[in-house]
Every structure is written in structure tokens, then in C-alpha cells.
Enzyme design. Sequence first.
Site, PDB file in Angstrom:
ATOM      1  N   GLY A  80      16.362  -3.750  57.702  1.00  8.15           N
ATOM      2  CA  GLY A  80      16.358  -2.297  57.861  1.00  8.15           C
ATOM      3  C   GLY A  80      16.691  -1.516  56.613  1.00  8.15           C
ATOM      4  O   GLY A  80      17.031  -0.343  56.695  1.00  8.15           O
TER       5      GLY A  80
ATOM      6  N   SER B 138      14.532  -1.110  53.993  1.00  9.65           N
ATOM      7  CA  SER B 138      13.309  -0.628  53.339  1.00  9.65           C
ATOM      8  C   SER B 138      12.638  -1.619  52.402  1.00  9.65           C
ATOM      9  O   SER B 138      12.000  -1.206  51.441  1.00  9.65           O
ATOM     10  CB  SER B 138      13.576   0.680  52.578  1.00  9.65           C
ATOM     11  OG  SER B 138      14.313   1.560  53.372  1.00  9.65           O
ATOM     12  N   SER B 139      12.766  -2.903  52.656  1.00  9.27           N
ATOM     13  CA  SER B 139      12.052  -3.865  51.817  1.00  9.27           C
ATOM     14  C   SER B 139      10.549  -3.665  51.934  1.00  9.27           C
ATOM     15  O   SER B 139       9.809  -3.846  50.961  1.00  9.27           O
ATOM     16  CB  SER B 139      12.429  -5.299  52.191  1.00  9.27           C
ATOM     17  OG  SER B 139      12.096  -5.595  53.537  1.00  9.27           O
ATOM     18  N   SER B 140      10.069  -3.261  53.113  1.00  7.45           N
ATOM     19  CA  SER B 140       8.627  -3.052  53.292  1.00  7.45           C
ATOM     20  C   SER B 140       8.155  -1.822  52.514  1.00  7.45           C
ATOM     21  O   SER B 140       7.069  -1.851  51.916  1.00  7.45           O
ATOM     22  CB  SER B 140       8.275  -2.914  54.775  1.00  7.45           C
ATOM     23  OG  SER B 140       8.934  -1.812  55.356  1.00  7.45           O
TER      24      SER B 140
ATOM     25  N   GLU C 202       2.171   2.240  56.201  1.00 11.23           N
ATOM     26  CA  GLU C 202       3.064   1.927  57.322  1.00 11.23           C
ATOM     27  C   GLU C 202       2.568   2.568  58.620  1.00 11.23           C
ATOM     28  O   GLU C 202       2.578   1.952  59.677  1.00 11.23           O
ATOM     29  CB  GLU C 202       4.491   2.402  57.011  1.00 11.23           C
ATOM     30  CG  GLU C 202       5.105   1.713  55.805  1.00 11.23           C
ATOM     31  CD  GLU C 202       6.289   0.826  56.156  1.00 11.23           C
ATOM     32  OE1 GLU C 202       6.412   0.412  57.318  1.00 11.23           O
ATOM     33  OE2 GLU C 202       7.085   0.561  55.241  1.00 11.23           O
TER      34      GLU C 202
ATOM     35  N   ASP D 238      12.134   6.639  52.736  1.00 10.97           N
ATOM     36  CA  ASP D 238      12.240   5.331  52.067  1.00 10.97           C
ATOM     37  C   ASP D 238      11.222   5.200  50.937  1.00 10.97           C
ATOM     38  O   ASP D 238      11.538   4.712  49.852  1.00 10.97           O
ATOM     39  CB  ASP D 238      12.028   4.200  53.073  1.00 10.97           C
ATOM     40  CG  ASP D 238      13.092   4.179  54.157  1.00 10.97           C
ATOM     41  OD1 ASP D 238      14.072   4.930  54.032  1.00 10.97           O
ATOM     42  OD2 ASP D 238      12.933   3.414  55.118  1.00 10.97           O
TER      43      ASP D 238
END
Length: 315
Positions: free
Chosen positions: A76, A78-80, A112, A124
Site C-alpha cells: 500500500g 505506491s510501488s505500482s 491504473e 501517488d
Amino acid sequence: NFNTKIELSLNKEKKYQVYSEHFKEKKIFTDFIKSKDNDWVDYIKGCLFVFYDENKKIQNTHLNILITSNIPMERGISSSSALCVATLKSLNSFFKTQYSEKYIAILAQKVERNYIGVSGGIMDQMVSSIGIHRKAFFLNCQSLKYELLEIPSNWKFCLVDSEVQRNLRDSSYNERYNQLKKAEEYLEVEYLGNVKINDLDKKKFSDSTIYKRAKHVITENKRVLDAKQYLLKNDIDKFGQLMNESHNSYSNDFEASTEDVDLITKRSIKFGALGSRLTGGGFGGFTVSLIKENNYEEWYNGMKKYYNEDKIFEV
């Protein structure tokens, strides 16, 4: 001190080849059709799809892509978003498209929302694309106007990993998003972010859950505005108090916390943190705590009694 790096080269075999050092895994594909099992490579496919769709004059170019990252994944934080921003920045450089950092964040959000299918915001992506270490990022998510503010040197922010993963996080995001859209209908407004606390009329809500969701967002926006002023005044105690109020709202009204995360925040405050709250997407993941520089050792030693050293991060 945490980052995601993307390296690109031409692939002459008319295929896309992606290698992730984290997963120690290579993926090969020739089209941008999304995987049926929500695979990590979908984020790369989504970036390529959005980028080429945005640049129809650029011929579909097959690439080798190498991903290296030390950002904890599926927690959770924000690696994506970092992965999407890094990939789009690399494509921007590779094809010399000259997109601004702000526009890259907008494209990353498209990945996203439109490709992955998660109704998240843009904070993010903006901070991944534009943010600077040791500066606070103040963002109006509607206008995308932002400021980078100095964080006083005698403040420390530390993360603790709850080690709780929530596979339902994406569906929970979407559920909250739809609930907030419903709140806008109840209040007869186009954008919940423009609603002030005095305009939050409980009588307009026939659903108490939708009311609580709206209450969190509206009070949280006020806390953000207040937090900026306390930051500028170097009022560390008031800033920490707002973090605690924020977590309570996130936990009780937005219902995006867990028992494990709530316990971390309580222990963190017990050992000297001025403020502690859930950070990131929620439903597990990390907490962030604010500590005075001269209280750090006491806080760290206290938290080590309950959490492994490799789960405590100083940022």
C-alpha cells in the site's frame, strides 16, 4: 532513498521482453492484452498501451525492459505508481516525447484506472513523478496545483510494515470510490473535495455508511490544509495531533485500517511518536509516525520489542 529504475533497449525479435529483478522472472509478450490473473507485468503492458495510444505517430516498437526496485511491494505504499511513473519516464526519454513530469503522472493514473481497473487518485503518481526527498508535497487533486514544502530538520518520519497484505485492496478502493460518488449525489455536488465541513448535512444521507465515508474525506481535506500551516510554522505538536486525528477518521469513518495497523499506531505513540497513522492504500500495509529527532532512539528501541528491525524504515 527508495526507488524504481527502468532500463530499455530495442528488441529485434519483434517481441516485448520484461525482466523483474524482484520476482526473478522474465515475461515475453507481443500484444497488450491484460492477463487473466492480475500479473505484475500488466503494469508494463498498461504503460505501453497508454503511451502508444497517446502517441499514434510512434510506431509500435518492441523493447527489452529491465525493472529494479527496492520499494516494498503489495504493502500500500505506491510501488505500482512508482513502477508506472518510472516506465513512462523511460519511454518519454527513449522516444524523446518531452512530456512534463505532471503529464507523466496523469498518464500513470490512466494506466491504473483505464487498464488495471483501480479507481485510485493521482496523489501517488504526482509525488512519484515530481516529489523530492525530505520535502512535503502539497497537492490540490482537482487542479493539480502543487507546492514542495521544507520539512524541518528536527522532524523524523518513520514507516513500520504491519506485514498485513490485503488481496482485496483493489476491490476495496473501487468500493470506496463508488461510495464517495454516492455521497456526491446525496449532497448534490459535482466534487466532494469542494464541500466544507459546515455543508455536511447528515439529514441529506439515508445511508449512514455513505455519510461516514463523506465525513472522512471532508474532514481530511481540512486537516491537510491545517497541516500545511503547522508545517510552515514548525509546529510539530499540532502537526502530530492532526496525524492522530487522521488515523482515527481513516479507521472509524473510512474503515480502511486493521487491528494490526491500529495497534502499531498506539504503540508508536506510547513510545514517543507525536503522531502516527496508516499510510498508503490501507487494509494493511504501513504506518507512518512523526518523531522528534531527540526522541528517536527511545521510540526505535521501544518499537523493536514488537517489530523486526527490517520492518522499520526511516525516511
